[in-house]
Motif scaffolding. Structure first.
Motif, PDB file in Angstrom:
ATOM      1  N   VAL A 135      -7.147  -8.301   4.939  1.00 19.46           N
ATOM      2  CA  VAL A 135      -6.983 -10.071   4.227  1.00 19.46           C
ATOM      3  C   VAL A 135      -5.643 -10.711   5.906  1.00 19.46           C
ATOM      4  O   VAL A 135      -4.730 -10.450   5.535  1.00 19.46           O
ATOM      5  CB  VAL A 135      -6.354  -9.893   2.716  1.00 19.46           C
ATOM      6  CG1 VAL A 135      -7.049  -8.921   2.091  1.00 19.46           C
ATOM      7  CG2 VAL A 135      -4.873  -9.811   3.031  1.00 19.46           C
TER       8      VAL A 135
ATOM      9  N   THR B  67      -2.819 -14.141   5.502  1.00 16.58           N
ATOM     10  CA  THR B  67      -1.862 -14.299   4.258  1.00 16.58           C
ATOM     11  C   THR B  67      -1.216 -15.240   5.770  1.00 16.58           C
ATOM     12  O   THR B  67      -1.561 -15.657   6.364  1.00 16.58           O
ATOM     13  CB  THR B  67      -0.740 -12.794   3.966  1.00 16.58           C
ATOM     14  OG1 THR B  67      -0.114 -13.131   5.199  1.00 16.58           O
ATOM     15  CG2 THR B  67      -1.119 -11.808   3.492  1.00 16.58           C
TER      16      THR B  67
ATOM     17  N   LEU C 219      -3.178  -8.830   7.213  1.00 18.60           N
ATOM     18  CA  LEU C 219      -2.463  -7.738   6.663  1.00 18.60           C
ATOM     19  C   LEU C 219      -3.482  -6.573   6.483  1.00 18.60           C
ATOM     20  O   LEU C 219      -4.547  -6.733   6.060  1.00 18.60           O
ATOM     21  CB  LEU C 219      -1.952  -8.153   5.744  1.00 18.60           C
ATOM     22  CG  LEU C 219      -1.225  -7.285   4.691  1.00 18.60           C
ATOM     23  CD1 LEU C 219       0.721  -6.921   5.263  1.00 18.60           C
ATOM     24  CD2 LEU C 219      -0.983  -7.815   3.188  1.00 18.60           C
TER      25      LEU C 219
ATOM     26  N   ALA D 196       1.964   5.469  -3.941  1.00 19.36           N
ATOM     27  CA  ALA D 196       3.035   4.673  -3.957  1.00 19.36           C
ATOM     28  C   ALA D 196       2.958   3.216  -4.410  1.00 19.36           C
ATOM     29  O   ALA D 196       1.314   3.119  -4.137  1.00 19.36           O
ATOM     30  CB  ALA D 196       3.788   4.773  -3.260  1.00 19.36           C
TER      31      ALA D 196
ATOM     32  N   GLY E 216       1.831  -0.266  -3.918  1.00 14.42           N
ATOM     33  CA  GLY E 216       1.516  -1.438  -3.134  1.00 14.42           C
ATOM     34  C   GLY E 216       0.912  -0.647  -1.897  1.00 14.42           C
ATOM     35  O   GLY E 216       0.650  -1.521  -0.800  1.00 14.42           O
ATOM     36  N   SER E 217       0.615   1.081  -1.817  1.00 15.94           N
ATOM     37  CA  SER E 217       0.100   1.380  -0.975  1.00 15.94           C
ATOM     38  C   SER E 217      -1.432   1.607  -0.724  1.00 15.94           C
ATOM     39  O   SER E 217      -2.125   2.071   0.120  1.00 15.94           O
ATOM     40  CB  SER E 217       0.237   3.510  -0.900  1.00 15.94           C
ATOM     41  OG  SER E 217      -0.456   3.616  -2.678  1.00 15.94           O
ATOM     42  N   GLY E 218      -2.377   0.857  -1.602  1.00 14.55           N
ATOM     43  CA  GLY E 218      -3.349   0.797  -1.368  1.00 14.55           C
ATOM     44  C   GLY E 218      -4.405   1.015  -2.621  1.00 14.55           C
ATOM     45  O   GLY E 218      -6.165   1.190  -2.178  1.00 14.55           O
TER      46      GLY E 218
ATOM     47  N   SER F 185      -5.717   0.732  -6.269  1.00 16.33           N
ATOM     48  CA  SER F 185      -6.538  -0.735  -6.640  1.00 16.33           C
ATOM     49  C   SER F 185      -7.504  -1.098  -5.744  1.00 16.33           C
ATOM     50  O   SER F 185      -8.458  -0.669  -5.931  1.00 16.33           O
ATOM     51  CB  SER F 185      -5.880  -1.265  -7.358  1.00 16.33           C
ATOM     52  OG  SER F 185      -4.639  -0.911  -8.063  1.00 16.33           O
TER      53      SER F 185
ATOM     54  N   HIS G 157      -0.405   7.208 -11.606  1.00 18.73           N
ATOM     55  CA  HIS G 157       0.792   8.264 -11.447  1.00 18.73           C
ATOM     56  C   HIS G 157       1.211   9.376 -11.825  1.00 18.73           C
ATOM     57  O   HIS G 157       2.260   9.581 -11.488  1.00 18.73           O
ATOM     58  CB  HIS G 157       1.820   6.575 -11.516  1.00 18.73           C
ATOM     59  CG  HIS G 157       1.842   5.150 -11.018  1.00 18.73           C
ATOM     60  ND1 HIS G 157       2.130   5.581  -8.835  1.00 18.73           N
ATOM     61  CD2 HIS G 157       1.158   4.418 -10.587  1.00 18.73           C
ATOM     62  CE1 HIS G 157       2.429   4.753  -8.914  1.00 18.73           C
ATOM     63  NE2 HIS G 157       1.503   3.921  -9.505  1.00 18.73           N
TER      64      HIS G 157
HETATM   65  N1  LIG Z   1      -5.411 -10.721  -1.875  1.00 20.04           N
HETATM   66  C1  LIG Z   1      -4.248  -9.856  -1.480  1.00 20.04           C
HETATM   67  N2  LIG Z   1      -3.704 -10.355  -0.388  1.00 20.04           N
HETATM   68  C2  LIG Z   1      -2.818 -10.099  -0.034  1.00 20.04           C
HETATM   69  N3  LIG Z   1      -2.610  -9.291   0.007  1.00 20.04           N
HETATM   70  C3  LIG Z   1      -2.671  -8.328  -0.803  1.00 20.04           C
HETATM   71  C4  LIG Z   1      -4.009  -8.715  -1.447  1.00 20.04           C
HETATM   72  N4  LIG Z   1      -4.505  -7.673  -2.530  1.00 20.04           N
HETATM   73  C5  LIG Z   1      -3.765  -6.866  -2.243  1.00 20.04           C
HETATM   74  N5  LIG Z   1      -2.487  -6.825  -1.299  1.00 20.04           N
HETATM   75  C6  LIG Z   1      -1.476  -6.235  -0.974  1.00 20.04           C
HETATM   76  O1  LIG Z   1      -2.438  -4.884  -0.568  1.00 20.04           O
HETATM   77  C7  LIG Z   1      -1.430  -4.140  -1.274  1.00 20.04           C
HETATM   78  C8  LIG Z   1      -1.852  -2.668  -1.979  1.00 20.04           C
HETATM   79  O2  LIG Z   1      -2.551  -3.531  -2.989  1.00 20.04           O
HETATM   80  P1  LIG Z   1      -2.901  -2.896  -4.511  1.00 20.04           P
HETATM   81  O3  LIG Z   1      -2.926  -3.310  -5.807  1.00 20.04           O
HETATM   82  O4  LIG Z   1      -3.951  -1.614  -3.344  1.00 20.04           O
HETATM   83  O5  LIG Z   1      -2.045  -1.421  -4.126  1.00 20.04           O
HETATM   84  P2  LIG Z   1      -1.622  -0.217  -5.049  1.00 20.04           P
HETATM   85  O6  LIG Z   1      -1.473   0.956  -4.499  1.00 20.04           O
HETATM   86  O7  LIG Z   1      -2.996  -0.181  -6.424  1.00 20.04           O
HETATM   87  O8  LIG Z   1      -0.065  -0.090  -6.218  1.00 20.04           O
HETATM   88  P3  LIG Z   1      -0.027  -0.257  -7.609  1.00 20.04           P
HETATM   89  O9  LIG Z   1       0.487   0.838  -7.767  1.00 20.04           O
HETATM   90  O10 LIG Z   1       1.531  -1.063  -7.867  1.00 20.04           O
HETATM   91  O11 LIG Z   1      -1.171  -0.577  -8.578  1.00 20.04           O
HETATM   92  C9  LIG Z   1      -0.096  -4.414  -2.003  1.00 20.04           C
HETATM   93  O12 LIG Z   1       1.001  -4.436  -1.269  1.00 20.04           O
HETATM   94  C10 LIG Z   1      -0.575  -5.864  -2.065  1.00 20.04           C
HETATM   95  O13 LIG Z   1       0.782  -6.773  -2.497  1.00 20.04           O
END
Ligand SMILES: Nc1ncnc2c1ncn2[C@@H]1O[C@H](COP(=O)(O)OP(=O)(O)OP(=O)(O)O)[C@@H](O)[C@H]1O
Ligand SMILES: [Mg+2]
Length: 237
Positions: A19, A21, A26, A47, A49-51, A53, A206
């Motif tokens: 994406v 930013t 990023l 963890a 923020g690992s990606g 979702s 989790h």
């Molecule tokens: N549209 C976006 N623009 C910038 N950064 C993004 C965007 N979408 C996600 N991120 C970043 O990508 C990373 C992964 O996000 P994601 O929501 O997939 O994490 P996650 O593993 O589901 O976390 P959690 O367990 O907190 O739900 C995060 O650091 C988030 O801030």
């Protein structure tokens, strides 16, 4: 449909998500590769923020990859436009969002009925009532989302994902907001659906116990697939 696509209902190759930013580009997911067999249950852990979702959204065609592809039941999602991806979702997928995504202007019952009604199912109301009973919400059919607790909204979202008996169910932390009783209720529902209907189950969690109930566990770290381990049920059935 080829034999291979029937076997691997989800096939992920070189999946990468970037994406832009304010600080520049990023990379959220980097070169992810794996397959999921029809009827399999898979947990995605890692963890915050690992990606996780982001990965789930790409698998379900709710988001588009920067590179690589997802083959869902034989269809390459990168070759489909938004409308075609919506059709694939309506036909094959149930999705439980981390943030529920209920329609605020519809009651619990109407929210659950909606996907079935859009699919032209005349039985939508009866199915929705049955599912809301299963998630323990028969006394909340006419409540709007704002009149429901977080855990109740989560259970409505799960009932909605189940309607129409989807071939693949994606769930993002389906038991995160629930007490242990309702958490178990939802887990049982998910795995019953998986076993009885052969629904392929991919869930982000989790909760280590929940992850271990799946046949395989994908470990995501910093946007990369670090390893795949087996759950305790891997050899059952
Ligand atoms: N549209 C976006 N623009 C910038 N950064 C993004 C965007 N979408 C996600 N991120 C970043 O990508 C990373 C992964 O996000 P994601 O929501 O997939 O994490 P996650 O593993 O589901 O976390 P959690 O367990 O907190 O739900 C995060 O650091 C988030 O801030
Ligand atoms: Mg998440």
């Amino acid at each position: 449909m080829s034999v291979l696509s029937q076997l691997n209902v989800i096939r992920v190759s070189g999946l990468t998500k970037r994406v832009s930013t304010l600080e520049g580009s990023l990379t959220i997911l980097s070169d992810i590769n794996f397959s999921v067999k029809s009827g399999e249950s898979v947990a995605i852990v890692g963890a915050s923020g690992s990606g996780k979702s982001t990965l789930l959204s790409l698998l379900a065609g709710l988001d588009v990859a920067s590179q690589g592809d997802v083959h869902l039941d034989g269809e390459a999602l990168s070759k489909l436009d938004e409308e075609a991806r919506a059709r694939v979702r309506a036909e094959k997928i149930g999705f439980v969002f981390q943030s529920f995504m209920l329609v605020q202007s519809l009651t619990a019952l109407e929210n659950v009925m909606l996907p079935a009604e859009l699919a032209g199912d005349h039985d939508a109301r009866a199915q929705a009532i049955e599912l809301l009973e299963k998630v323990g919400l028969s006394h909340r059919l006419e409540h709007y989302p704002s009149q429901l607790s977080g855990g109740e909204q989560q259970r409505v979202a799960i009932a909605r994902a189940f309607i129409g008996s989807p071939k693949i169910l994606f769930a993002d932390e389906p038991s995160a907001n629930l007490d242990s009783k309702n958490g178990h209720l939802i887990e049982n529902l998910l795995f019953d659906l998986n076993k009885q209907n052969g629904t392929t189950l991919v869930l982000v969690t989790h909760d280590e116990q929940l992850a271990k109930q799946c046949q395989r566990i994908l470990h995501i770290e910093g946007g990369q697939l670090e390893k795949i381990s087996e759950g305790v049920t891997a050899n059952v059935g």
